[in-house]
Design a protein around this motif. Structure first.
Motif, short mmCIF file in Angstrom:
data_model
loop_
_atom_site.label_atom_id
_atom_site.label_comp_id
_atom_site.label_asym_id
_atom_site.label_seq_id
_atom_site.Cartn_x
_atom_site.Cartn_y
_atom_site.Cartn_z
N VAL A 185 -3.72 -0.72 16.11
CA VAL A 185 -4.27 0.63 16.02
C VAL A 185 -5.45 0.70 15.05
O VAL A 185 -6.41 1.43 15.30
N HIS A 208 9.52 8.83 10.76
CA HIS A 208 9.69 7.60 11.52
C HIS A 208 9.38 6.35 10.70
O HIS A 208 9.64 5.25 11.15
N HIS A 209 8.87 6.53 9.50
CA HIS A 209 8.71 5.38 8.62
C HIS A 209 9.97 5.11 7.82
O HIS A 209 10.03 4.15 7.06
N VAL A 258 -2.72 8.20 8.96
CA VAL A 258 -3.10 7.25 9.99
C VAL A 258 -3.90 7.94 11.09
O VAL A 258 -4.74 7.33 11.72
N TYR A 259 -3.66 9.22 11.29
CA TYR A 259 -4.50 9.92 12.27
C TYR A 259 -5.89 10.21 11.71
O TYR A 259 -6.86 10.25 12.45
N TRP A 310 0.83 -1.21 0.00
CA TRP A 310 0.00 0.00 0.00
C TRP A 310 0.86 1.25 0.00
O TRP A 310 0.40 2.32 -0.36
N ARG A 357 7.80 -8.68 7.07
CA ARG A 357 6.45 -8.58 6.54
C ARG A 357 6.48 -8.79 5.03
O ARG A 357 7.53 -8.77 4.42
N HIS A 387 11.81 -2.94 12.21
CA HIS A 387 11.22 -2.33 11.03
C HIS A 387 10.94 -3.39 9.97
O HIS A 387 11.70 -4.34 9.82
N HIS A 412 1.44 -3.80 15.05
CA HIS A 412 1.08 -2.40 15.35
C HIS A 412 -0.06 -1.93 14.46
O HIS A 412 -1.05 -1.38 14.94
N ALA A 444 9.15 4.11 17.66
CA ALA A 444 9.54 5.50 17.46
C ALA A 444 10.96 5.73 17.93
O ALA A 444 11.56 6.76 17.62
N ASP A 497 13.66 0.51 16.41
CA ASP A 497 13.04 0.27 15.11
C ASP A 497 13.99 -0.48 14.18
O ASP A 497 13.54 -1.26 13.35
N GLY A 542 3.78 1.63 18.95
CA GLY A 542 4.22 2.79 18.17
C GLY A 542 5.36 3.50 18.86
O GLY A 542 6.37 3.82 18.24
N VAL A 543 5.19 3.74 20.15
CA VAL A 543 6.24 4.42 20.89
C VAL A 543 7.54 3.62 20.85
O VAL A 543 8.64 4.15 20.74
N GLY A 596 -2.10 10.23 24.71
CA GLY A 596 -2.32 9.65 26.03
C GLY A 596 -3.37 10.44 26.80
O GLY A 596 -4.18 9.87 27.54
C1 HEA Z 1 -4.73 4.34 13.13
C2 HEA Z 1 -3.56 4.27 12.72
C3 HEA Z 1 -2.29 4.52 13.49
C4 HEA Z 1 -2.08 5.19 14.68
C5 HEA Z 1 -3.06 5.91 15.55
C6 HEA Z 1 -0.67 5.10 14.93
C7 HEA Z 1 -0.06 5.66 16.05
C8 HEA Z 1 1.30 5.68 16.25
N1 HEA Z 1 2.25 5.09 15.46
FE1 HEA Z 1 1.91 3.98 13.81
N2 HEA Z 1 1.59 3.08 12.02
C9 HEA Z 1 0.37 2.86 11.43
C10 HEA Z 1 -0.85 3.28 11.89
C11 HEA Z 1 -1.02 4.03 13.05
N3 HEA Z 1 -0.06 4.39 13.93
C12 HEA Z 1 0.54 2.09 10.23
C13 HEA Z 1 -0.57 1.65 9.27
C14 HEA Z 1 1.90 1.85 10.10
C15 HEA Z 1 2.62 1.03 9.03
C16 HEA Z 1 2.81 1.70 7.75
C17 HEA Z 1 3.45 0.76 6.80
O1 HEA Z 1 2.73 0.00 6.13
O2 HEA Z 1 4.69 0.74 6.75
C18 HEA Z 1 2.53 2.49 11.24
C19 HEA Z 1 3.90 2.47 11.46
C20 HEA Z 1 4.52 3.16 12.50
C21 HEA Z 1 5.93 3.31 12.60
C22 HEA Z 1 6.97 2.81 11.60
C23 HEA Z 1 7.34 1.44 11.95
C24 HEA Z 1 8.21 0.82 10.94
O3 HEA Z 1 7.83 0.72 9.77
O4 HEA Z 1 9.31 0.43 11.33
C25 HEA Z 1 6.17 4.01 13.76
C26 HEA Z 1 7.51 4.39 14.26
O5 HEA Z 1 7.69 5.26 14.97
C27 HEA Z 1 4.88 4.31 14.33
C28 HEA Z 1 4.69 5.02 15.51
C29 HEA Z 1 3.45 5.38 16.00
C30 HEA Z 1 3.28 6.17 17.24
C31 HEA Z 1 4.35 6.65 18.15
C32 HEA Z 1 1.93 6.35 17.37
C33 HEA Z 1 1.27 7.15 18.47
O6 HEA Z 1 0.34 8.03 17.95
C34 HEA Z 1 0.63 6.27 19.51
C35 HEA Z 1 0.26 7.07 20.72
C36 HEA Z 1 -0.57 6.30 21.73
C37 HEA Z 1 -0.11 5.77 22.87
C38 HEA Z 1 1.32 5.85 23.28
C39 HEA Z 1 -1.02 5.02 23.80
C40 HEA Z 1 -1.77 5.85 24.80
C41 HEA Z 1 -0.93 6.74 25.62
C42 HEA Z 1 -0.89 6.77 26.99
C43 HEA Z 1 -1.73 5.89 27.80
C44 HEA Z 1 -0.03 7.79 27.65
C45 HEA Z 1 1.22 7.31 28.23
C46 HEA Z 1 2.09 6.62 27.27
C47 HEA Z 1 3.42 6.75 27.22
C48 HEA Z 1 4.17 7.74 28.00
C49 HEA Z 1 4.21 5.82 26.34
N4 HEA Z 1 3.90 3.77 13.55
#
Ligand code: HEA
Ligand code: HEA
Ligand code: CUA
Ligand SMILES: [Cu+2]
Lengths: 207, 373, 574
Positions: free
Chosen positions: C391, C303-304, C257-258, C143, C449, C379, C387, C370, C375, C366-367, C328
């Motif tokens: 999510v 970060h990707h 993603v957001y 994708w 993957r 990765h 992940h 990050a 990673d 995710g964290v 959070g």
């Molecule tokens: C709905 C979709 C969605 C959401 C919301 C998120 C949210 C987050 N994502 Fe994610 N992400 C994806 C969808 C999403 N992601 C997808 C589809 C991919 C793959 C893409 C691909 O195909 O390659 C991806 C990939 C991806 C990567 C790349 C990984 C890789 O390819 O190696 C990373 C790296 O940093 C990352 C980080 C994060 C982080 C930090 C959040 C943060 O927003 C999360 C924050 C939430 C929390 C942390 C939990 C609640 C928090 C608390 C309770 C507070 C206290 C917590 C702490 C102090 C830790 N995401």
């Protein structure tokens, strides 16, 4: 009997006031909508200009060695025409904002439209004398694609102006200036874009 | 618990107010299980073949210990909340309406922020260590990814090794590359076509082979053994078969390995010239011949028959596999196509040929000699 | 807009063809919303079926159910369809139906544009899927569609690009419409600090769309010109660069993603308060958090690309970790909302609680990733796949199911079956975890993957087998949900106007609402106008304006009941 039924079960139809508000406010939403659309367009072009900036920073000479930049004659005339058309549309806007209907609106809009058409033609004609092809390098690719998209936007803007001119001349817009304003905002964007592109792609390519 | 009335208000049924023991016991059980489950996560991580890998391993535990409280806090509050604050039947009064307080909001920002700051500091230190270029590498390797195999060139030794691409019919063969234990090796990653991902889980480290953007890193393996590696960046049809084997050997064994490889390579194929034209067929990123020969003293013709649709190959003659002196090179031929080129006179001897796009993966020996000799 | 005859005697049923035509030509935001949802569910069944094929292929090492080519097409189309044609449009569907209702408007600002943005969607989706009919098969570059791999693609790839351009246009038009609607059409008294969080989330999502989708569009245009017109944007040997694609794609991709989750957060922020009997804890600070996330999400795309050596890993790790602070905050706000509440475990609430529980796991993943050094070890392995699903499935889709159970009575006049809902929830949450949690371990063990198969010697067989079996149970749970919808739709319309004791304005009109939404609006003095109204009414009742149970205020419930096939309030049964 619930709270909500009380609200829902009034007369056999909505409160006329609700209807009015919806109609009036939707119409004036056209301007807000156009501002958002233009913002989106801005990001679209920013993506290309960002790549331009990155490519520019990556090499020592720009445009990359071996390229003669495009001729400046037509584009300079073009950008002046474009700026003039922006001013003309501005005048149309000013008249349209008056409380009473002003016939000049149509004329000024038409003049702006003419400017748009001239600019578009100049841009298109200019391609004939470009001394390079699309695939030779990143500058050439950027040049063709950015100006090509610009041309597409000029055509779109001209079409929009043409619609507004047509509607204004039929008197349809006598009471509503939002469509005029929305079209004007789009055209301002095209003018701004034209100037930026002129500065970067043409002037910036002078060695 | 469940009723079929359509009005959910009344469907919320009475539950016994007594606190059941099983509930507390379930909670007592859930906690260790969660901890166990998550820590076993790091257990499946390879311990790591280098100091850098162990740094990453350590970082995993740090993140784990920071994340676990967050996880337990959220899930705990959910579970306890769900148990303690269920609505009792007939209790229609509104609970106290709390809208929030500034103190709580401040804490909502501050506590996660504090955790993040700790995490970031450890992360930053670790990534600095892991990405550091260790000075004075003993070995230098150029590792090239191409669809769909790895090849490695030992710059100092002039040694090349490569895997063989899988096809519908054959499983292919992974690249085997050896590294000396206790010594630093510098690896330059290049790509011949699309992006690939160089990944040996034992290194706990991954880097992409990006066309036009060589990436360099160093590794100092400390633990001998055989490690499996695999391309992680999706690269097309046989991405899943783009594997490699990393052998970490003691330095003496490593040098023996290098010598064995060099001997095998210099023996190469042997073949004798049969005429003044040679046809090379490229399919699935391999040549159909590993040894070709031409008569000395006159130019000869090379015909490239490229059957790989959409993929470019060329034919280049080098003095030897160290790739220092290129003697001849054709332009790229993008398949499917057949093109013939004339190679000028070369002094008699043994040469190395390859497709410059795909490197050692498509290479062989060229012999310039006398007919039948 | 006509005053529809809600209260008229049921006329003779119109011929089916006329009713179909009504739907095809409608500009009513409610009908369009429903079409969005139905369209997305159809694509969901398709993409889910592809997922079942993926899982079947991966069930055992060396399996041969799908050829490598079909496998690559399958995950590409699975990911693309789930993201662009399932989650996003489902949230737009809810937005279409409920944003005008929640702000007390009669329709969207531009009803005809609204219809257009809907119709572009199936067109774009079918264009993408049509790749399966071409000789070279569907797009098969993932994708994320990285260059130069995607430039090797054939017609299927072109259709993918074209389809996404169409879908992108649809999102953009829809987003502008949402923003203008919320800015211009709020009812008197409905200030921005009284707008329900779901509507707020739709606005922030829409802003993301307006500012991020054009970056994708630019990337797609460059793909097309590089592929067909000979430009060299992505060709390093001519001064182009792979980075040009990666940056344009992920500058869109992360905000994307957001976009996929904010709406679900919004749904949960509606449901938790209603079923806890409390206001949303920190309503204003939640809005602030949404805006912070929106802004920050434009700064984290690198970060990707940690492992590409193209971006500054340290910079992006700081921004990425920071974004979990406002995220959070949302989680904490929900937890503090339900704390000391009086919780009612209806299916919407179950799914909302499940969403919180699952999303946190995905967020922590995710964290984890990050942190660049971490990673580097995971990765492009199954850790990332885990992940993604925590999510997107545990987060977005759970939130969407919560919304579906919550709003179904409003949209159709029928409450979904409670028992089946509870069954679906428990089946799903258990099988979901059994399917996707072990993927963390597979990732840590080094399983990349997007591999069509893996050797026996890898030792990944056992976990994959468990995951596959469990994935079939996910499918079963979805079938339970589907059955619930079908069964419920054959029942009579008995849902009351406000079955849950809701807070926002959609509960102040009939279920389903009349074409013009509201006959009149209650006064809006807080972010919970319907609760205010409820309290005012019961106070009036207590003050003795009539015997209990009798009409307490003007209005004619008898008439209403005739019009909406026996609608009854929650108290009606008492
Ligand atoms: C709905 C979709 C969605 C959401 C919301 C998120 C949210 C987050 N994502 Fe994610 N992400 C994806 C969808 C999403 N992601 C997808 C589809 C991919 C793959 C893409 C691909 O195909 O390659 C991806 C990939 C991806 C990567 C790349 C990984 C890789 O390819 O190696 C990373 C790296 O940093 C990352 C980080 C994060 C982080 C930090 C959040 C943060 O927003 C999360 C924050 C939430 C929390 C942390 C939990 C609640 C928090 C608390 C309770 C507070 C206290 C917590 C702490 C102090 C830790 N995401
Ligand atoms: C919202 C997004 C979403 C959702 C809901 C899902 C749902 C599922 N995903 Fe998805 N997945 C992604 C988004 C999503 N996925 C993305 C973005 C990728 C990355 C793609 C890439 O790498 O490019 C991915 C990749 C991905 C992979 C990795 C592929 C690889 O890297 O090789 C796998 C493997 O197991 C997988 C499995 C599943 C399964 C089993 C489900 C199940 O939960 C699905 C269950 C649903 C159904 C079964 C359909 C509903 C059923 C009906 C309505 C009834 C009728 C039909 C039947 C029962 C057949 N997904
Ligand atoms: Cu090379 Cu995947
Ligand atoms: Cu991201």
């Amino acid at each position: 009997m619930t709270a909500s039924e009380q609200v829902a079960s009034g007369a056999a139809g909505p409160d006329p006031e609700l209807l009015d508000r919806q109609a009036v406010r939707s119409a004036s939403g056209a301007v807000t909508g156009m501002v958002l659309f233009v913002a989106s367009e801005g990001v679209f072009f920013a993506a290309f200009l960002g790549i331009y900036a990155v490519s520019y920073a990556a090499v020592r000479v720009w445009p990359p060695a071996g390229i003669t930049g495009p001729s400046l004659v037509l584009p300079t005339i073009g950008v002046l025409v474009l700026l003039a058309s922006g001013g003309v549309i501005g005048q149309a806007m000013r008249l349209a904002r008056r409380p009473e209907y002003h016939r000049g609106v149509t004329l000024w809009l038409a003049a702006g439209l003419a400017g748009a058409v001239i600019f578009g033609v100049l841009l298109a004609v200019g391609y004939a004398s470009i001394p390079f092809g699309v695939g030779q390098g990143i500058y050439e690719s950027l040049f063709y694609v950015i100006t090509g998209l610009e041309l597409a936007h000029v055509v779109g803007g001209a079409a929009l102006l043409a619609v507004v001119v047509a509607r204004a001349s039929s008197g349809e817009l006598a009471l509503r200036r939002d469509p005029v304003q929305a079209a004007a905002i789009y055209w301002y964007f095209v003018v701004g874009l034209g100037v930026v592109i002129y500065a970067i792609l043409y002037l910036g390519a002078i060695r | 618990m469940m009723r079929d009335t359509m009005t959910p208000d009344s469907a919320v049924r009475k539950r016994e107010p007594v606190h059941h023991n099983w509930r507390r016991r379930a909670l007592q059980l859930a906690l260790p299980i969660a901890v166990l489950l998550v820590t076993s996560g790091c257990g499946v991580l390879q311990p790591g073949l280098s100091a850098k890998a162990r740094d990453v391993h350590g970082l995993f535990y740090i993140i784990l210990w920071l994340a676990l409280p967050v996880f337990l806090f959220v899930e705990g509050m959910l579970v306890i909340g769900v148990i303690r604050f269920r609505r009792r039947r007939g209790d229609d009064a509104e609970p106290p309406q709390t809208y929030g307080s500034n103190g709580a909001y401040a804490a909502f920002f501050a506590v996660p922020l504090a955790i993040i700051v700790v995490l970031l500091s450890f992360g930053e230190v670790t990534v600095g260590r892991v990405d550091r270029q260790e000075p004075h590498p003993a070995e230098r390797l150029v590792v090239t990814g191409s669809q769909w195999q790895w090849s490695a060139r030992y710059v100092k030794e002039g040694l090349s090794a490569s895997g063989k691409t899988a096809t519908d019919k054959s499983a292919g063969r992974p690249l085997t590359m050896a590294l000396p234990a206790g010594q630093t090796t510098q690896i330059t990653l290049e790509s011949a076509d699309v992006i690939h991902g160089f990944y040996v889980p034992g290194m706990l480290y991954m880097k992409n082979a990006v066309p036009g953007h060589p990436n360099v890193f160093t590794v100092t393996p400390t633990r001998t053994g055989i490690y499996r590696g695999q391309c992680t960046q999706f690269c097309g049809l046989w991405h899943s078969k783009m594997t490699l084997v990393l052998e970490v050997l003691t330095p003496s064994k490593f040098h023996a390995w290098v010598q064995r490889q060099q001997q095998a390579q210099s023996k190469g194929g042997s073949c004798a010239p049969t005429g003044s034209s040679i046809t090379l067929t490229a399919q699935h990123i391999t040549w159909d011949k590993s040894c070709i020969a031409a008569v000395a003293g006159k130019p000869f013709q090379v015909t490239i028959n490229n059957k790989d649709a959409g993929i470019a190959h060329n034919f280049a003659i080098w003095k030897n596999s160290s790739l220092k002196h290129r003697l001849y090179q054709t332009p790229n031929v993008t398949g499917p196509a057949t093109k013939t080129f004339t190679v000028p006179v070369l002094p008699p001897g043994k040469y190395y040929f390859q497709c410059d796009v795909h490197g050692p993966a498509m290479s062989g020996t060229l012999i310039i000699g006398t007919p039948g000799g | 807009m006509t005053t529809t005859d809600v209260l008229a005697k049921p006329a003779a049923p119109r011929p089916r063809s006329a009713r179909v035509l009504d739907w095809l030509t409608t500009t009513d935001h409610k009908k369009i919303g429903i079409m969005y949802i139905v369209n997305s569910l159809v694509f969901f069944a398709f993409a889910g079926t592809l997922a079942m094929l993926l899982r079947t292929q991966l069930m055992q090492p060396g399996n041969n159910v799908l050829s490598p080519q079909s496998f690559n097409e399958a995950f590409t189309i699975h990911g693309t369809v789930m993201i662009f044609l399932v989650i996003l449009p489902l949230l737009s569907g809810f937005g279409n139906y409920f944003v005008p209702l929640q702000i007390g408007a009669l329709d969207m600002a531009f009803p005809r544009v609204n219809a257009a943005s809907f119709w572009l969607l199936p067109i774009g989706g079918l264009t993408i899927v049509a790749g399966y009919l071409t000789k070279g098969g569907a797009a098969a570059a993932g994708w994320t569609n990285y260059v130069p791999l995607s430039l090797q693609g054939g017609t299927g790839e072109d259709l993918w690009i074209l389809g996404l351009l169409i879908v992108g246009t649809s999102s953009l038009l829809g987003a502008i419409n949402f923003i203008v609607t919320v800015l211009r059409l709020r009812a008197p008294g409905m200030s921005m600090t009284r707008v329900p969080i779901f509507t707020w989330a739709t606005v922030t999502t829409s802003i993301l769309i307006v500012l991020a989708v054009p970056s994708l569009t630019a990337g797609l245009v460059m793909l097309l010109t590089d592929h067909h017109l000979g430009t060299v944007f992505f060709d390093p040997s001519h001064g182009g660069s792979i980075a040009n694609y990666l940056n344009t794609f992920w500058f869109f991709g992360h905000p994307e993603v957001y976009m996929l989750i904010m709406g679900a957060w919004g749904v949960v922020s509606e449901i938790i308060p209603v079923f806890s009997g409390k206001p949303l804890y920190g309503y204003r600070i939640v809005i602030l958090a949404l805006m912070l996330i929106m802004a920050l999400s434009f700064t984290v795309w690198g970060h990707h690309m940690y492992t590409t050596g193209i971006v500054d890993d340290s910079f992006f790790s700081v921004t990425t970790e920071l974004i979990s602070v406002p995220t959070g905050l949302l989680v904490l706000a929900w937890l503090f909302t339900l704390w000391k509440g009086k919780l009612r475990f209806e299916p919407p609430m179950l799914f909302a609680l499940g969403m919180i529980a699952m999303f946190v796991i995905g967020g922590i993943d995710g964290v984890w990733m990050a942190s660049p050094a971490a990673d580097f070890a995971v990765h492009d392995t199954y850790f990332v796949v885990s992940h993604i699903h925590y999510v997107l499935l545990g987060g977005s889709l759970f939130g969407i199911f919560a919304g579906l159970y919550y709003w179904f009575p409003k949209m159709t006049g029928r409450l979904l079956d409670r028992k089946l809902g509870i069954w679906q929830f428990w089946l799903l949450i258990v099988s979901f975890n059994v399917t996707f949690f072990p993927m963390h371990f597979l990732g840590l063990m080094g399983m990349p993957r997007r591999v069509a198969t893996y050797p026996v010697s890898s030792g990944w067989g056992m976990l994959n087998l468990i995951e596959t079996i469990s994935a079939y149970v996910i499918a079963l749970s979805m079938l339970v949900g589907l059955a619930n919808i079908i069964i419920t739709l054959r029942r009579p319309r008995t849902a009351p106007a406000d079955p849950w004791g809701g807070n926002s304005l959609e509960w102040a009109t009939m279920s389903p609402p009349p074409a013009h939404n509201f006959d009149m609006l209650p006064e809006i003095r807080s972010e919970r106008p319907v609760r205010d109204l409820r309290i005012a009414l019961s106070a009036a009742k207590a003050a003795g304006s009539g015997p209990p149970g009798a009409p307490a205020a003007p209005g004619a419930p008898g008439e209403l009941a005739a019009g909406s096939e026996g609608a009854a309030g929650p108290e009606a049964g008492q």
